[in-house]
Write an enzyme that holds these catalytic residues in place. Sequence first.
Site, PDB file in Angstrom:
ATOM      1  N   ARG A 169       0.826  -1.231   0.000  1.00  0.00           N
ATOM      2  CA  ARG A 169       0.000   0.000   0.000  1.00  0.00           C
ATOM      3  C   ARG A 169       0.849   1.266   0.000  1.00  0.00           C
ATOM      4  O   ARG A 169       0.427   2.330   0.438  1.00  0.00           O
ATOM      5  CB  ARG A 169      -0.967   0.028   1.185  1.00  0.00           C
ATOM      6  CG  ARG A 169      -1.933  -1.135   1.194  1.00  0.00           C
ATOM      7  CD  ARG A 169      -3.176  -0.836   1.988  1.00  0.00           C
ATOM      8  NE  ARG A 169      -4.094  -1.935   1.869  1.00  0.00           N
ATOM      9  CZ  ARG A 169      -4.107  -2.975   2.685  1.00  0.00           C
ATOM     10  NH1 ARG A 169      -3.252  -3.023   3.682  1.00  0.00           N
ATOM     11  NH2 ARG A 169      -4.981  -3.937   2.510  1.00  0.00           N
ATOM     12  N   LYS A 217       3.601  11.335 -11.952  1.00  0.00           N
ATOM     13  CA  LYS A 217       2.756  10.488 -12.813  1.00  0.00           C
ATOM     14  C   LYS A 217       3.429   9.137 -12.942  1.00  0.00           C
ATOM     15  O   LYS A 217       4.582   9.060 -13.397  1.00  0.00           O
ATOM     16  CB  LYS A 217       2.618  11.110 -14.198  1.00  0.00           C
ATOM     17  CG  LYS A 217       1.485  12.087 -14.329  1.00  0.00           C
ATOM     18  CD  LYS A 217       1.316  12.419 -15.798  1.00  0.00           C
ATOM     19  CE  LYS A 217       0.206  13.408 -16.030  1.00  0.00           C
ATOM     20  NZ  LYS A 217       0.122  13.764 -17.463  1.00  0.00           N
ATOM     21  N   GLU A 241      10.952  16.955 -25.534  1.00  0.00           N
ATOM     22  CA  GLU A 241      10.205  17.402 -24.349  1.00  0.00           C
ATOM     23  C   GLU A 241      10.731  18.747 -23.852  1.00  0.00           C
ATOM     24  O   GLU A 241       9.977  19.558 -23.320  1.00  0.00           O
ATOM     25  CB  GLU A 241      10.291  16.368 -23.209  1.00  0.00           C
ATOM     26  CG  GLU A 241       9.519  15.078 -23.459  1.00  0.00           C
ATOM     27  CD  GLU A 241       7.997  15.211 -23.293  1.00  0.00           C
ATOM     28  OE1 GLU A 241       7.490  16.283 -22.920  1.00  0.00           O
ATOM     29  OE2 GLU A 241       7.300  14.212 -23.566  1.00  0.00           O
ATOM     30  N   LYS A 271       7.855  23.117 -15.072  1.00  0.00           N
ATOM     31  CA  LYS A 271       6.986  21.989 -14.726  1.00  0.00           C
ATOM     32  C   LYS A 271       6.496  22.109 -13.284  1.00  0.00           C
ATOM     33  O   LYS A 271       5.341  21.831 -12.982  1.00  0.00           O
ATOM     34  CB  LYS A 271       7.704  20.649 -14.951  1.00  0.00           C
ATOM     35  CG  LYS A 271       6.795  19.486 -14.594  1.00  0.00           C
ATOM     36  CD  LYS A 271       7.139  18.203 -15.250  1.00  0.00           C
ATOM     37  CE  LYS A 271       6.017  17.197 -14.990  1.00  0.00           C
ATOM     38  NZ  LYS A 271       6.230  15.925 -15.604  1.00  0.00           N
ATOM     39  N   GLU A 325      -3.845  16.772 -12.372  1.00  0.00           N
ATOM     40  CA  GLU A 325      -4.192  16.997 -13.780  1.00  0.00           C
ATOM     41  C   GLU A 325      -5.707  17.124 -14.000  1.00  0.00           C
ATOM     42  O   GLU A 325      -6.264  16.497 -14.898  1.00  0.00           O
ATOM     43  CB  GLU A 325      -3.624  15.871 -14.663  1.00  0.00           C
ATOM     44  CG  GLU A 325      -3.503  16.294 -16.114  1.00  0.00           C
ATOM     45  CD  GLU A 325      -2.955  15.213 -17.028  1.00  0.00           C
ATOM     46  OE1 GLU A 325      -2.294  15.572 -17.992  1.00  0.00           O
ATOM     47  OE2 GLU A 325      -3.181  14.018 -16.763  1.00  0.00           O
ATOM     48  N   ARG A 345      -2.721  21.287 -15.661  1.00  0.00           N
ATOM     49  CA  ARG A 345      -1.587  20.409 -15.969  1.00  0.00           C
ATOM     50  C   ARG A 345      -1.687  19.806 -17.369  1.00  0.00           C
ATOM     51  O   ARG A 345      -0.683  19.401 -17.952  1.00  0.00           O
ATOM     52  CB  ARG A 345      -1.470  19.313 -14.896  1.00  0.00           C
ATOM     53  CG  ARG A 345      -0.236  18.458 -15.082  1.00  0.00           C
ATOM     54  CD  ARG A 345       0.054  17.574 -13.894  1.00  0.00           C
ATOM     55  NE  ARG A 345       1.170  16.690 -14.159  1.00  0.00           N
ATOM     56  CZ  ARG A 345       1.729  15.914 -13.265  1.00  0.00           C
ATOM     57  NH1 ARG A 345       1.271  15.906 -12.018  1.00  0.00           N
ATOM     58  NH2 ARG A 345       2.744  15.141 -13.585  1.00  0.00           N
ATOM     59  N   ASN A 367       0.568  18.453 -22.036  1.00  0.00           N
ATOM     60  CA  ASN A 367       0.347  17.421 -23.056  1.00  0.00           C
ATOM     61  C   ASN A 367       0.468  17.958 -24.480  1.00  0.00           C
ATOM     62  O   ASN A 367       0.022  17.298 -25.430  1.00  0.00           O
ATOM     63  CB  ASN A 367      -1.039  16.781 -22.865  1.00  0.00           C
ATOM     64  CG  ASN A 367      -1.108  16.003 -21.563  1.00  0.00           C
ATOM     65  OD1 ASN A 367      -0.106  15.443 -21.118  1.00  0.00           O
ATOM     66  ND2 ASN A 367      -2.267  15.987 -20.924  1.00  0.00           N
ATOM     67  N   HIS A 424       1.105  15.681 -27.370  1.00  0.00           N
ATOM     68  CA  HIS A 424       1.080  14.307 -26.852  1.00  0.00           C
ATOM     69  C   HIS A 424      -0.098  13.481 -27.354  1.00  0.00           C
ATOM     70  O   HIS A 424       0.009  12.269 -27.468  1.00  0.00           O
ATOM     71  CB  HIS A 424       1.089  14.310 -25.317  1.00  0.00           C
ATOM     72  CG  HIS A 424       2.460  14.530 -24.746  1.00  0.00           C
ATOM     73  ND1 HIS A 424       3.199  15.651 -25.029  1.00  0.00           N
ATOM     74  CD2 HIS A 424       3.218  13.783 -23.905  1.00  0.00           C
ATOM     75  CE1 HIS A 424       4.358  15.580 -24.395  1.00  0.00           C
ATOM     76  NE2 HIS A 424       4.403  14.456 -23.696  1.00  0.00           N
ATOM     77  N   HIS A 479       1.112  10.229 -28.891  1.00  0.00           N
ATOM     78  CA  HIS A 479       0.784   8.883 -28.394  1.00  0.00           C
ATOM     79  C   HIS A 479       0.154   8.038 -29.492  1.00  0.00           C
ATOM     80  O   HIS A 479       0.420   6.837 -29.602  1.00  0.00           O
ATOM     81  CB  HIS A 479      -0.183   8.972 -27.210  1.00  0.00           C
ATOM     82  CG  HIS A 479       0.489   9.349 -25.914  1.00  0.00           C
ATOM     83  ND1 HIS A 479      -0.216   9.647 -24.772  1.00  0.00           N
ATOM     84  CD2 HIS A 479       1.791   9.466 -25.586  1.00  0.00           C
ATOM     85  CE1 HIS A 479       0.636   9.939 -23.801  1.00  0.00           C
ATOM     86  NE2 HIS A 479       1.860   9.839 -24.270  1.00  0.00           N
ATOM     87  N   HIS A 493       8.734   7.982 -27.947  1.00  0.00           N
ATOM     88  CA  HIS A 493       7.856   9.011 -27.386  1.00  0.00           C
ATOM     89  C   HIS A 493       8.166  10.424 -27.900  1.00  0.00           C
ATOM     90  O   HIS A 493       7.294  11.111 -28.444  1.00  0.00           O
ATOM     91  CB  HIS A 493       7.955   8.959 -25.858  1.00  0.00           C
ATOM     92  CG  HIS A 493       7.068   9.944 -25.174  1.00  0.00           C
ATOM     93  ND1 HIS A 493       5.693   9.855 -25.212  1.00  0.00           N
ATOM     94  CD2 HIS A 493       7.355  11.064 -24.478  1.00  0.00           C
ATOM     95  CE1 HIS A 493       5.174  10.873 -24.540  1.00  0.00           C
ATOM     96  NE2 HIS A 493       6.165  11.624 -24.094  1.00  0.00           N
TER      97      HIS A 493
END
Length: 352
Positions: free
Chosen positions: A119, A141, A183, A221, A231, A235, A239, A242, A246, A258
């Site tokens: 956990r 993330k 990026e 960032k 997000e 946020r 992207n 992206h 993707h 990527h």
Amino acid sequence: MGVIHIKTNPNYPVIIEKGMFKKLRKSLKPFIKGKVMIITDENVHSYYGSDLLDQMNKNGIKWEMYIISPGEESKSLKVYSEIVEFMAENNIQRKDTVLAFGGGVVGDISGFVAGTFLRGIEYIQVPTTLLAAVDSSVGGKTAVNLKKGKNLVGIFNQPKAVLCDPDLLSTMEEKYFQDGVAESIKYGILFDRELFDEFQIPLDKKDERLSNIIEKCIEHKARVVEADELEKEERQILNLGHTIGHAIEKASNFKISHGHGVSIGTAMMARACEKLSILDKNDMKKIIEVIQKNGLPTQCNYSVEELLNHIESDKKCIGEEITIVEIKEIGKCRLNKIPINSFKYYLEKGME
Ligand code: GLY
């Protein structure tokens, strides 16, 4: 040395220091209590594994290590379950710390492992790629991919610290270094014309400017992540390129990496925004030129229909709507929620 404090809950430092890896044990010490569970990949291990273990052994730091294959295919539920089974077998406990020693794939799966094993146990990111340094190691993330798409199972889980030594990037394969450049250019387009202009001179993996560029990207960032850690809205600006990126990665069966997908996606958004009179022609041309100067692609070889098929399974697409990032000028972008049918128009304009 640069230190940026990410003021999330919990908050944590990102320490950027050339040569830090040589004394990593010292930098790690304040952040670890028990054993260190190292997760890395075969490539990183072949370059730096024995140095890392030497440092651990000489300083009496207890460790276990799990080595995954490099590449996006390792970001799977299968590899996730192999790692957590290994950790259970080796008696990793709550007080122990996961050390994500690698690029984006290692960081993403390690953060997910750490956040779910028992956990939740703590983890530290030591990025070894530019992409991980400027983007994925910061912000919490974490995820693995499903057949249907990227990052579909995961959690937000902030690390205890990010320890970034730009010297570690010097062994990167050119193609993967370029992923990180993509990026980094993104942060320039989003927030900072001066940062963007840095890339008029192509960035090299041994470049003097690296520490400074990494620091600037992370500062941008940090601001975004602090405002919207989960997000929900702002946020999503990160992207840029992206959604299309993707889809291109997926269409190529991950042969297109990527950052290369993101570059094409960003170039397509720049062309589409120019055609829709959101972005002026000069800035559009500069964006395409800078991406190309840094050895990155700007043209898509897949059809609009193929891209749309993949886009519909993206997290950013909720029901019939999708939130896209439009470029207003270099350094200024905005979010726009539009019907998925209208996005088809952007894709068509972006191809031209
Ligand atoms: N890579 C984008 C984000 O962390 O939100």
